[in-house]
Design a protein around this motif. Structure first.
Motif, PDB file in Angstrom:
ATOM      1  N   TYR A 148       0.845  -1.206   0.000  1.00 28.33           N
ATOM      2  CA  TYR A 148       0.000   0.000   0.000  1.00 28.33           C
ATOM      3  C   TYR A 148       0.868   1.239   0.000  1.00 28.33           C
ATOM      4  O   TYR A 148       1.840   1.348   0.747  1.00 28.33           O
ATOM      5  CB  TYR A 148      -0.900   0.034   1.234  1.00 28.33           C
ATOM      6  CG  TYR A 148      -1.888  -1.105   1.309  1.00 28.33           C
ATOM      7  CD1 TYR A 148      -2.916  -1.221   0.383  1.00 28.33           C
ATOM      8  CD2 TYR A 148      -1.784  -2.056   2.329  1.00 28.33           C
ATOM      9  CE1 TYR A 148      -3.828  -2.266   0.464  1.00 28.33           C
ATOM     10  CE2 TYR A 148      -2.694  -3.089   2.416  1.00 28.33           C
ATOM     11  CZ  TYR A 148      -3.706  -3.192   1.491  1.00 28.33           C
ATOM     12  OH  TYR A 148      -4.600  -4.228   1.583  1.00 28.33           O
ATOM     13  N   ASN A 149       0.399   2.183  -0.814  1.00 27.28           N
ATOM     14  CA  ASN A 149       1.099   3.457  -0.910  1.00 27.28           C
ATOM     15  C   ASN A 149       0.460   4.513  -0.040  1.00 27.28           C
ATOM     16  O   ASN A 149       1.110   5.435   0.442  1.00 27.28           O
ATOM     17  CB  ASN A 149       1.036   3.911  -2.375  1.00 27.28           C
ATOM     18  CG  ASN A 149       2.342   4.488  -2.801  1.00 27.28           C
ATOM     19  OD1 ASN A 149       3.136   4.878  -1.946  1.00 27.28           O
ATOM     20  ND2 ASN A 149       2.567   4.547  -4.096  1.00 27.28           N
ATOM     21  N   GLY A 150      -0.857   4.401   0.119  1.00 21.71           N
ATOM     22  CA  GLY A 150      -1.579   5.441   0.860  1.00 21.71           C
ATOM     23  C   GLY A 150      -2.508   4.839   1.882  1.00 21.71           C
ATOM     24  O   GLY A 150      -2.274   3.744   2.391  1.00 21.71           O
ATOM     25  N   VAL A 151      -3.582   5.581   2.164  1.00 14.21           N
ATOM     26  CA  VAL A 151      -4.576   5.074   3.114  1.00 14.21           C
ATOM     27  C   VAL A 151      -5.266   3.870   2.464  1.00 14.21           C
ATOM     28  O   VAL A 151      -5.615   3.918   1.290  1.00 14.21           O
ATOM     29  CB  VAL A 151      -5.634   6.157   3.400  1.00 14.21           C
ATOM     30  CG1 VAL A 151      -6.636   5.669   4.433  1.00 14.21           C
ATOM     31  CG2 VAL A 151      -4.971   7.446   3.849  1.00 14.21           C
ATOM     32  N   TYR A 152      -5.423   2.806   3.196  1.00 16.18           N
ATOM     33  CA  TYR A 152      -6.063   1.619   2.617  1.00 16.18           C
ATOM     34  C   TYR A 152      -7.156   1.085   3.533  1.00 16.18           C
ATOM     35  O   TYR A 152      -7.192   1.422   4.723  1.00 16.18           O
ATOM     36  CB  TYR A 152      -5.018   0.524   2.335  1.00 16.18           C
ATOM     37  CG  TYR A 152      -4.336  -0.021   3.569  1.00 16.18           C
ATOM     38  CD1 TYR A 152      -4.796  -1.169   4.191  1.00 16.18           C
ATOM     39  CD2 TYR A 152      -3.210   0.619   4.119  1.00 16.18           C
ATOM     40  CE1 TYR A 152      -4.170  -1.671   5.318  1.00 16.18           C
ATOM     41  CE2 TYR A 152      -2.585   0.126   5.245  1.00 16.18           C
ATOM     42  CZ  TYR A 152      -3.069  -1.024   5.848  1.00 16.18           C
ATOM     43  OH  TYR A 152      -2.464  -1.516   6.972  1.00 16.18           O
ATOM     44  N   GLY A 173      -6.382   1.654   7.236  1.00 16.19           N
ATOM     45  CA  GLY A 173      -4.988   1.567   7.661  1.00 16.19           C
ATOM     46  C   GLY A 173      -4.255   2.798   7.140  1.00 16.19           C
ATOM     47  O   GLY A 173      -4.684   3.385   6.140  1.00 16.19           O
ATOM     48  N   ASN A 174      -3.190   3.161   7.804  1.00 18.29           N
ATOM     49  CA  ASN A 174      -2.401   4.355   7.417  1.00 18.29           C
ATOM     50  C   ASN A 174      -3.231   5.622   7.445  1.00 18.29           C
ATOM     51  O   ASN A 174      -2.950   6.563   6.701  1.00 18.29           O
ATOM     52  CB  ASN A 174      -1.854   4.227   5.982  1.00 18.29           C
ATOM     53  CG  ASN A 174      -0.621   3.355   5.928  1.00 18.29           C
ATOM     54  OD1 ASN A 174      -0.036   3.052   6.960  1.00 18.29           O
ATOM     55  ND2 ASN A 174      -0.225   2.979   4.721  1.00 18.29           N
ATOM     56  N   GLU A 178      -7.698  12.433   7.012  1.00 17.59           N
ATOM     57  CA  GLU A 178      -8.816  12.551   6.073  1.00 17.59           C
ATOM     58  C   GLU A 178      -8.564  11.638   4.875  1.00 17.59           C
ATOM     59  O   GLU A 178      -7.407  11.449   4.468  1.00 17.59           O
ATOM     60  CB  GLU A 178      -8.957  13.990   5.586  1.00 17.59           C
ATOM     61  CG  GLU A 178     -10.241  14.193   4.811  1.00 17.59           C
ATOM     62  CD  GLU A 178     -10.374  15.597   4.263  1.00 17.59           C
ATOM     63  OE1 GLU A 178     -10.662  16.504   5.067  1.00 17.59           O
ATOM     64  OE2 GLU A 178     -10.171  15.767   3.044  1.00 17.59           O
ATOM     65  N   CYS A 179      -9.637  11.118   4.359  1.00 13.14           N
ATOM     66  CA  CYS A 179      -9.449  10.294   3.160  1.00 13.14           C
ATOM     67  C   CYS A 179     -10.713  10.291   2.313  1.00 13.14           C
ATOM     68  O   CYS A 179     -11.830  10.276   2.836  1.00 13.14           O
ATOM     69  CB  CYS A 179      -9.028   8.904   3.631  1.00 13.14           C
ATOM     70  SG  CYS A 179      -9.796   7.550   2.854  1.00 13.14           S
ATOM     71  N   GLN A 180     -10.513  10.358   1.014  1.00 15.71           N
ATOM     72  CA  GLN A 180     -11.635  10.302   0.068  1.00 15.71           C
ATOM     73  C   GLN A 180     -11.866   8.825  -0.264  1.00 15.71           C
ATOM     74  O   GLN A 180     -10.915   8.117  -0.592  1.00 15.71           O
ATOM     75  CB  GLN A 180     -11.297  11.036  -1.236  1.00 15.71           C
ATOM     76  CG  GLN A 180     -10.975  12.497  -1.056  1.00 15.71           C
ATOM     77  CD  GLN A 180     -12.145  13.250  -0.428  1.00 15.71           C
ATOM     78  OE1 GLN A 180     -13.303  13.005  -0.753  1.00 15.71           O
ATOM     79  NE2 GLN A 180     -11.827  14.143   0.501  1.00 15.71           N
ATOM     80  N   ASN A 200     -13.273  11.203   8.031  1.00 20.05           N
ATOM     81  CA  ASN A 200     -12.434  12.025   8.914  1.00 20.05           C
ATOM     82  C   ASN A 200     -11.910  11.258  10.113  1.00 20.05           C
ATOM     83  O   ASN A 200     -11.183  11.792  10.939  1.00 20.05           O
ATOM     84  CB  ASN A 200     -13.240  13.234   9.427  1.00 20.05           C
ATOM     85  CG  ASN A 200     -13.704  14.100   8.280  1.00 20.05           C
ATOM     86  OD1 ASN A 200     -12.898  14.436   7.407  1.00 20.05           O
ATOM     87  ND2 ASN A 200     -14.984  14.423   8.239  1.00 20.05           N
ATOM     88  N   VAL A 201     -12.370  10.033  10.224  1.00 13.34           N
ATOM     89  CA  VAL A 201     -11.927   9.167  11.333  1.00 13.34           C
ATOM     90  C   VAL A 201     -11.510   7.811  10.757  1.00 13.34           C
ATOM     91  O   VAL A 201     -11.956   7.436   9.664  1.00 13.34           O
ATOM     92  CB  VAL A 201     -13.047   8.955  12.378  1.00 13.34           C
ATOM     93  CG1 VAL A 201     -13.235  10.164  13.260  1.00 13.34           C
ATOM     94  CG2 VAL A 201     -14.364   8.582  11.700  1.00 13.34           C
ATOM     95  N   PRO A 202     -10.703   7.055  11.482  1.00 15.45           N
ATOM     96  CA  PRO A 202     -10.197   5.788  10.918  1.00 15.45           C
ATOM     97  C   PRO A 202     -11.211   4.654  10.866  1.00 15.45           C
ATOM     98  O   PRO A 202     -10.957   3.639  10.222  1.00 15.45           O
ATOM     99  CB  PRO A 202      -9.029   5.432  11.847  1.00 15.45           C
ATOM    100  CG  PRO A 202      -9.252   6.197  13.094  1.00 15.45           C
ATOM    101  CD  PRO A 202     -10.031   7.408  12.751  1.00 15.45           C
TER     102      PRO A 202
END
Ligand code: GAL
Length: 765
Positions: A148-152, A173-174, A178-180, A200-202
């Motif tokens: 994985y390179n980014g949020v997964y 993970g990671n 924030e994540c789209q 906005n939360v894991p």
């Protein structure tokens, strides 16, 4: 990105720290068994040792990335070292585990070493006492790397009920604030729903109001949920359904379904647990399409996702459970049991086929403290499914939702009233098995009793309206410990043999399917029966009518009404009249005398002449007077119409009709010769994420296509080209049946298997 790491392992049968150095081992591919076992008569100590596996892992541009190394199953305790450092250890041989190796790797070559302890002295389930199955060893399911390179998406639990939005509980993970996220539901052909979301939360829960079709047994509609975060893709299959065990039965999507299932171990001859995807899927296909059951219990541990995926795909209900067999160990052992529940539920909860969690050690004693915990863990991780826990004790403490009970009763199903609380959903999770072990080479009377025991139990369970259903013990024979089985390390408890060849008993299940099915559970060889009395003759079929001919002459029609079993579908048909109207048409008997005579002849078959009850003797005398027959004539009639010796006169032809159309035909007569019928599960094999395997069934059939149970011929096997044989290359048929497996060897092209002089061509693609 997912990369399979099944190839390129070196195997060291004895563990030594030198493995971390430059020594080289045997080149192997995963799934791998730590030892290839004989077919039977071997000691279980042969797989109990500590071994090592080593592999190079070449990586580039690793900085800032996450690397997860996933092992689908290692039997039974594993330590994973990356570049000499312990990255993870794992204690269960039946669940997957992950090593986050990001902190242990570098650009270029990395060394992965796995220390595998396969000894049954380990302090973890199922070990500690006796176990009626072998536990084998090795890295026996897939290994792969997730990069994985980014949020997964680390995990997504899909809760999909009818008429409700699909809920997805997601853990990232990671996560970095924030994540789209893009979510898409599709069925392979079209996208049913898609949306974007900013997390906005894991940990988030998405509600996806998609209009989806239901998953059920007859139409197992599957969808794929795709989640894309930061360029990383996560996919899981799921289905929309509601499975409920209620006090009056089992309901799927609101409709009552009687569970008709079998127990499955995950073992195979020679290689134990180590079989690749195609073989795992094949077992599910056999259950659904050949045995025609609607459910399977993965006794006694979680099994390959390939197997459960195939159950999802085919519409086969699954009851899965934690590893264990009767024994409960110390506090550490119990803690591992609770952990096993956590791993089982989190790893299998997206499979729509899974309808119940088994959270008790199979057939263990009550342990309220432990089982309160296991139930709590299952319920907290999955609010969509009920719990069960398999027991053989009556009135044990019901901490679960369903009273799951092994009913080892000789005469069919026990009355549930003495077993569990009145208002508890009740499911029979095992029956038969050790109550009537049966080899494919047992004599016909034995194999018939085996068959009828399944019929009796199924019939009783169908008759018990509130019982949710039953799982027979078991799908196929299996290698076992010295304490169990027939002394040759085989439990002959299957309705199939170890190679998945059918015994008669399997036909009780197959006859419930849709494909035309016809089997006769008798032979024309009276010498195989005590006193030469064939006794009850049963036909297993899903046809609605059968026409019986004897010696070329039509006798009469039979239907399922001619079965002593009144509740189940397509119950075994009892053929108790092989004379029909012949005494009337050929001998001039009155109808009354004909019926009386037939009753007497049936009694002769049952009791023998010498022990014939006097009421039948009297009846014969009455017929003799009425028809003016001498004793010699009576004996002549008996010989002519009933007890014929061999030859064509004794040949039975059974025609099976469905809706007036002939759908199957069977001739049961004397043996005039046989040939070998060699059937591969597939002739196209795939070299993809690992090697592939085809199962090859080898059966001796007579001139009528019937299995010759006493052909025990030695057969030579040889492979050429892109395949090799697993296990023995000289085999001896048992019960007229045996099998072999061929596996690909890492190259594409043609492969040929020679079974004596029969050639089977395979294409490896
Ligand atoms: C049960 C047990 C099974 C198998 C079976 C044989 O008690 O749960 O694993 O041993 O007996 O009939």
């Amino acid at each position: 990105m997912k990369t399979y790491l099944n190839d390129g392992w070196q195997y060291f049968k004895s563990w030594t720290d030198d493995i971390f150095g430059s020594i080289t081992g045997e080149s192997v591919r995963v799934p791998h068994t730590n030892v290839v076992t004989p077919f039977n008569n071997f000691d279980e100590s042969i797989y109990q040792f500590v071994s090592g596996y080593k592999r190079n892992l070449h990586l580039q541009n690793t900085v800032g990335k996450t690397y997860l190394l996933i092992f689908e199953a290692v039997a039974h305790y594993a330590e994973v070292y990356v570049n000499g450092k312990l990255a993870v250890s794992h204690k269960c041989g039946y669940t997957a585990f992950t090593a986050d190796i990001s902190g242990y790797i570098k650009d270029g070559d990395n060394q992965v070493v796995v220390k595998v302890d396969s000894r049954e002295s380990l302090n973890q389930p199922p070990f500690g006492f006796v176990i009626d199955y072998l536990t084998y060893g090795g890295i026996y399911r897939d290994v792969y790397l997730q990069e994985y390179n980014g949020v997964y998406v680390a995990d997504a639990f899909v809760k999909a009920y009818p008429d409700k939005p699909v809920e997805v509980e997601i853990a990232f993970g990671n996560f970095n604030g924030e994540c789209q996220l893009r979510a898409e539901i599709s069925d392979g052909d079209s996208v049913a729903y898609s949306c974007c979301y900013t997390a906005n939360v894991p940990n988030i829960t998405l509600s996806l109001p998609a209009k989806l079709q239901l998953w059920d047994i007859n139409n197992p509609k599957l969808y794929t949920l795709k989640l894309v975060s930061d360029g990383e893709e996560y996919k899981t299959a799921f289905g929309v359904r509601k499975a409920e065990f209620k006090q009056d039965g089992f309901y799927l999507n609101g409709s009552k379904v009687k569970i008709v299932g079998l127990n499955r171990h995950q073992s195979y001859p020679y290689v134990g647990y180590a079989m690749p995807e195609s073989m795992q899927r094949q077992d599910a296909q056999i259950l659904k399409n050949k045995l025609c059951v609607n459910a399977v219990r993965t006794s006694h541990y979680p099994q390959s996702h390939y197997f459960v995926d195939e159950c999802d795909r085919l519409g086969l209900l699954v009851f899965t459970e934690i590893p264990g067999w009767q024994h409960i160990g110390d506090d550490d052992w119990k803690a591992q049991t609770v952990e096993n529940v956590r791993e089982m539920v989190t790893q299998y909860r997206n499979h729509p086929s899974v309808i119940l969690w088994g959270v008790r050690i199979n057939e263990s004693q009550d342990d309220n403290e432990l089982y309160t915990k296991t139930n709590a863990v299952a319920r907290s991780l999955d609010t969509t499914r009920q719990t069960g826990g398999v027991r053989y004790i009556r009135n044990s403490n019901l901490l679960e939702d369903v009273y799951t009970y092994n009913d080892f009763n000789r005469d069919g199903a026990s009355d549930r009233r003495g077993i569990c609380p009145k208002n508890a959903p009740y499911l029979v999770t095992e029956y038969n098995g050790h109550m009537y072990p049966t080899k494919s080479f047992d004599d016909s009377p034995h194999r018939l009793i085996h068959t009828l025991r399944y019929a009796k139990m199924l019939d009783d369970v169908f008759g018990a309206d509130k019982t949710c259903g039953s799982f027979g013990w078991c799908m196929f024979d299996y290698n076992t410990h010295k304490d169990f089985g027939s002394g040759d390390r085989i439990c002959y408890h299957g309705v199939l043999d170890m190679f998945r060849n059918p015994k008669w008993a399997s036909g009780v299940f197959s006859a419930m399917g849709k494909e035309p099915y016809l089997e006769a559970c008798f032979t024309a060889d009276i010498g195989d029966y005590p006193e030469g009395v064939v006794g009850d003759m049963y036909i297993l079929t899903n046809a609605d009518t059968i026409k019986v001919y004897k010696g070329g002459q039509f006798i009469r029609n039979y239907t399922h009404k001619d079965s002593p079993y009144k509740n189940m579908h397509n119950a075994p048909i009892l053929i108790d009249d092989l004379i029909g109207d012949r005494l009337i048409t050929e001998e001039g008997f009155s109808k009354r005398n004909s019926d009386k005579t037939k009753r007497c002849l049936a009694a002769v078959r049952k009791y023998g002449f010498n022990f014939l009850p006097s009421k039948y003797k009297l009846a014969i005398a009455q017929v003799m007077v009425s028809q003016k027959l001498s004793m010699n004539k009576v004996m002549e009639l008996y010989g002519k119409y009933d007890n014929n010796w061999g030859g064509k006169a004794n040949e039975l032809v059974i025609e099976a009709y469905k809706d007036g159309k002939l759908v199957a035909q069977k001739t049961v007569g004397s043996f005039y010769g046989y040939s070998l019928d060699v059937t591969p599960s597939s002739t196209t094999l795939h070299e993809t994420n690992s090697y592939d395997v085809a199962a090859v069934s080898i059966v001796a059939r007579d001139q009528n296509g019937n299995v010759c149970p006493y052909v025990n011929k030695a057969v030579k096997l040889r492979a050429e080209g892109a395949i090799e044989i697993i296990g023995d290359d000289v085999i001896a048929l048992q019960g007229g049946m045996f099998g072999t497996y061929v596996k690909t060897v890492g190259k594409k092209g043609k492969g040929t298997l020679y079974v004596d002089d029969i050639e089977v061509e395979f294409e490896v693609v």
